[in-house]
Design a protein around this motif. Structure first.
Motif, PDB file in Angstrom:
ATOM      1  N   LEU A   5      -1.071 -77.643  54.660  1.00  0.00           N
ATOM      2  CA  LEU A   5      -1.673 -76.341  54.489  1.00  0.00           C
ATOM      3  C   LEU A   5      -1.868 -75.593  55.800  1.00  0.00           C
ATOM      4  O   LEU A   5      -1.705 -74.385  55.848  1.00  0.00           O
ATOM      5  N   VAL A   6      -2.212 -76.299  56.855  1.00  0.00           N
ATOM      6  CA  VAL A   6      -2.471 -75.607  58.115  1.00  0.00           C
ATOM      7  C   VAL A   6      -1.220 -74.933  58.655  1.00  0.00           C
ATOM      8  O   VAL A   6      -1.255 -73.757  59.020  1.00  0.00           O
ATOM      9  N   PRO A   7      -0.058 -75.601  58.748  1.00  0.00           N
ATOM     10  CA  PRO A   7       1.139 -74.872  59.202  1.00  0.00           C
ATOM     11  C   PRO A   7       1.485 -73.692  58.322  1.00  0.00           C
ATOM     12  O   PRO A   7       1.937 -72.653  58.805  1.00  0.00           O
ATOM     13  N   LEU A   8       1.280 -73.831  57.000  1.00  0.00           N
ATOM     14  CA  LEU A   8       1.542 -72.710  56.104  1.00  0.00           C
ATOM     15  C   LEU A   8       0.634 -71.549  56.440  1.00  0.00           C
ATOM     16  O   LEU A   8       1.069 -70.391  56.498  1.00  0.00           O
ATOM     17  N   ALA A   9      -0.642 -71.830  56.689  1.00  0.00           N
ATOM     18  CA  ALA A   9      -1.576 -70.760  57.036  1.00  0.00           C
ATOM     19  C   ALA A   9      -1.182 -70.089  58.338  1.00  0.00           C
ATOM     20  O   ALA A   9      -1.217 -68.869  58.463  1.00  0.00           O
ATOM     21  N   LEU A  10      -0.783 -70.894  59.315  1.00  0.00           N
ATOM     22  CA  LEU A  10      -0.383 -70.327  60.602  1.00  0.00           C
ATOM     23  C   LEU A  10       0.837 -69.425  60.445  1.00  0.00           C
ATOM     24  O   LEU A  10       0.909 -68.345  61.038  1.00  0.00           O
ATOM     25  N   ALA A  11       1.794 -69.862  59.638  1.00  0.00           N
ATOM     26  CA  ALA A  11       3.009 -69.071  59.460  1.00  0.00           C
ATOM     27  C   ALA A  11       2.708 -67.737  58.813  1.00  0.00           C
ATOM     28  O   ALA A  11       3.171 -66.687  59.261  1.00  0.00           O
ATOM     29  N   VAL A  12       1.921 -67.762  57.757  1.00  0.00           N
ATOM     30  CA  VAL A  12       1.592 -66.525  57.055  1.00  0.00           C
ATOM     31  C   VAL A  12       0.785 -65.595  57.944  1.00  0.00           C
ATOM     32  O   VAL A  12       1.035 -64.389  58.009  1.00  0.00           O
ATOM     33  N   LEU A  13      -0.170 -66.155  58.659  1.00  0.00           N
ATOM     34  CA  LEU A  13      -1.077 -65.327  59.441  1.00  0.00           C
ATOM     35  C   LEU A  13      -0.451 -64.770  60.701  1.00  0.00           C
ATOM     36  O   LEU A  13      -0.801 -63.683  61.143  1.00  0.00           O
ATOM     37  N   LEU A  14       0.477 -65.502  61.287  1.00  0.00           N
ATOM     38  CA  LEU A  14       1.084 -64.975  62.508  1.00  0.00           C
ATOM     39  C   LEU A  14       1.840 -63.690  62.204  1.00  0.00           C
ATOM     40  O   LEU A  14       1.809 -62.745  62.987  1.00  0.00           O
ATOM     41  N   VAL A  15       2.519 -63.657  61.069  1.00  0.00           N
ATOM     42  CA  VAL A  15       3.220 -62.438  60.683  1.00  0.00           C
ATOM     43  C   VAL A  15       2.234 -61.281  60.562  1.00  0.00           C
ATOM     44  O   VAL A  15       2.470 -60.175  61.044  1.00  0.00           O
ATOM     45  N   ALA A  16       1.088 -61.557  59.919  1.00  0.00           N
ATOM     46  CA  ALA A  16       0.087 -60.503  59.758  1.00  0.00           C
ATOM     47  C   ALA A  16      -0.531 -60.125  61.097  1.00  0.00           C
ATOM     48  O   ALA A  16      -0.721 -58.945  61.397  1.00  0.00           O
ATOM     49  N   GLU A 149       4.253 -70.743  71.122  1.00  0.00           N
ATOM     50  CA  GLU A 149       5.115 -71.645  71.879  1.00  0.00           C
ATOM     51  C   GLU A 149       6.352 -70.933  72.425  1.00  0.00           C
ATOM     52  O   GLU A 149       6.785 -71.206  73.540  1.00  0.00           O
ATOM     53  N   SER A 150       6.921 -70.036  71.652  1.00  0.00           N
ATOM     54  CA  SER A 150       8.097 -69.306  72.120  1.00  0.00           C
ATOM     55  C   SER A 150       8.209 -67.988  71.374  1.00  0.00           C
ATOM     56  O   SER A 150       7.723 -67.848  70.251  1.00  0.00           O
ATOM     57  N   VAL A 151       8.845 -67.023  72.034  1.00  0.00           N
ATOM     58  CA  VAL A 151       9.042 -65.690  71.472  1.00  0.00           C
ATOM     59  C   VAL A 151      10.511 -65.337  71.600  1.00  0.00           C
ATOM     60  O   VAL A 151      11.082 -65.434  72.692  1.00  0.00           O
ATOM     61  N   ASP A 152      11.133 -64.939  70.494  1.00  0.00           N
ATOM     62  CA  ASP A 152      12.546 -64.593  70.498  1.00  0.00           C
ATOM     63  C   ASP A 152      12.727 -63.211  69.889  1.00  0.00           C
ATOM     64  O   ASP A 152      12.958 -63.070  68.686  1.00  0.00           O
ATOM     65  N   PRO A 153      12.616 -62.145  70.719  1.00  0.00           N
ATOM     66  CA  PRO A 153      12.736 -60.788  70.185  1.00  0.00           C
ATOM     67  C   PRO A 153      14.087 -60.524  69.529  1.00  0.00           C
ATOM     68  O   PRO A 153      14.173 -59.793  68.542  1.00  0.00           O
ATOM     69  N   ALA A 154      15.161 -61.112  70.062  1.00  0.00           N
ATOM     70  CA  ALA A 154      16.490 -60.872  69.501  1.00  0.00           C
ATOM     71  C   ALA A 154      16.578 -61.362  68.061  1.00  0.00           C
ATOM     72  O   ALA A 154      17.182 -60.707  67.207  1.00  0.00           O
ATOM     73  N   ALA A 155      15.968 -62.511  67.801  1.00  0.00           N
ATOM     74  CA  ALA A 155      15.981 -63.070  66.448  1.00  0.00           C
ATOM     75  C   ALA A 155      14.765 -62.624  65.645  1.00  0.00           C
ATOM     76  O   ALA A 155      14.636 -62.999  64.474  1.00  0.00           O
ATOM     77  N   LEU A 167       5.131 -77.622  64.966  1.00  0.00           N
ATOM     78  CA  LEU A 167       5.710 -76.321  65.294  1.00  0.00           C
ATOM     79  C   LEU A 167       6.117 -75.594  64.021  1.00  0.00           C
ATOM     80  O   LEU A 167       6.712 -76.185  63.123  1.00  0.00           O
ATOM     81  N   VAL A 168       5.798 -74.303  63.965  1.00  0.00           N
ATOM     82  CA  VAL A 168       6.177 -73.467  62.841  1.00  0.00           C
ATOM     83  C   VAL A 168       6.836 -72.202  63.404  1.00  0.00           C
ATOM     84  O   VAL A 168       6.249 -71.511  64.232  1.00  0.00           O
ATOM     85  N   THR A 169       8.058 -71.913  62.966  1.00  0.00           N
ATOM     86  CA  THR A 169       8.760 -70.708  63.388  1.00  0.00           C
ATOM     87  C   THR A 169       8.753 -69.704  62.244  1.00  0.00           C
ATOM     88  O   THR A 169       9.094 -70.039  61.110  1.00  0.00           O
ATOM     89  N   VAL A 170       8.335 -68.479  62.550  1.00  0.00           N
ATOM     90  CA  VAL A 170       8.224 -67.448  61.519  1.00  0.00           C
ATOM     91  C   VAL A 170       8.970 -66.193  61.949  1.00  0.00           C
ATOM     92  O   VAL A 170       9.155 -65.928  63.136  1.00  0.00           O
ATOM     93  N   HIS A 171       9.399 -65.429  60.978  1.00  0.00           N
ATOM     94  CA  HIS A 171      10.078 -64.159  61.221  1.00  0.00           C
ATOM     95  C   HIS A 171       9.040 -63.043  61.284  1.00  0.00           C
ATOM     96  O   HIS A 171       8.130 -62.985  60.453  1.00  0.00           O
TER      97      HIS A 171
END
Length: 205
Positions: A5-16, A149-155, A167-171
């Motif tokens: 649940l925690v990675p899921l929360a992080l993924a959803v919230l980072l987008v917001a 952890e990392s930022v990829d503006p191109a992607a 680690l959780v990678t989100v769009h």
């Protein structure tokens, strides 16, 4: 459960958080003359899912219950000891379930207390009265300290590291927010969820 649940929360919230951090930061600057600068905050709107299952059979001795979902799919599940009134649930009953979730993400430095306990969980529950049909609710609040952890503006993607080093990678939909996100930026997430179950007795034969 924390690891799912925690990675899921992080993924959803980072987008917001990323999508609104620039606007929130500009608003915070205007407040610095009279108050301490507040951190960019993203609040995930509470989402609710409601679903009902029909009870096909109950084996109270083996603590097994067979349910049919709204799409006609059936499954048999083991019921834990925390369900104390399993014997009162009968075939033909309907179990209503409501799941709600909401969250807040803050792009700020964690407090000393948060650093000492980067992942905390509080669980509370309650049961219905014995005079009413079986019903119960359980709530959970999880607070996690993470970092970018990392930022990829191109992607248009950002990777977040949680307190258990997962680690959780989100769009990220809005590419303009990458000007405000940096590797190492801290993120404090508070994630709350609640599940309420109630039994509707079937028609008596």
């Amino acid at each position: 459960m924390k690891k799912t649940l925690v990675p899921l929360a992080l993924a959803v919230l980072l987008v917001a958080a990323a999508s609104c951090s620039k606007k929130t930061e500009e608003a915070s600057v205007k407040q610095t003359e009279t108050t301490q600068e507040s951190a960019p905050v993203a609040r995930g709107e509470a989402a609710a899912v409601q679903v009902s299952f029909s009870v096909e059979s109950v084996d109270a001795e083996k603590r097994l219950i067979t349910l049919k979902g709204p799409n006609g799919n059936t499954g048999t599940y083991e019921v834990g000891d925390q369900v104390q009134r399993l014997s009162e649930i009968k075939a033909g009953d309907t179990i209503h379930a409501e799941y709600t979730v909401g969250a807040v993400a803050e792009l700020r430095e964690p407090t000393a207390e948060e650093k000492s306990a980067p992942l905390t969980e509080v669980v509370a529950g309650e049961r219905g009265t014995s005079e009413a049909p079986p019903a119960a609710g359980v709530g959970r609040v999880v607070r996690a300290v993470a970092s970018i952890e990392s930022v990829d503006p191109a992607a248009q993607s950002v990777t977040v590291k949680g307190p258990e080093n997962g680690l959780v990678t989100v769009h990220v939909e809005d590419p303009t927010v990458f000007s405000t996100l940096k590797v190492g930026d801290p993120l404090v997430v508070t994630f709350a969820e609640k599940l309420v179950l109630s039994v509707q007795p079937g028609a008596k034969s």
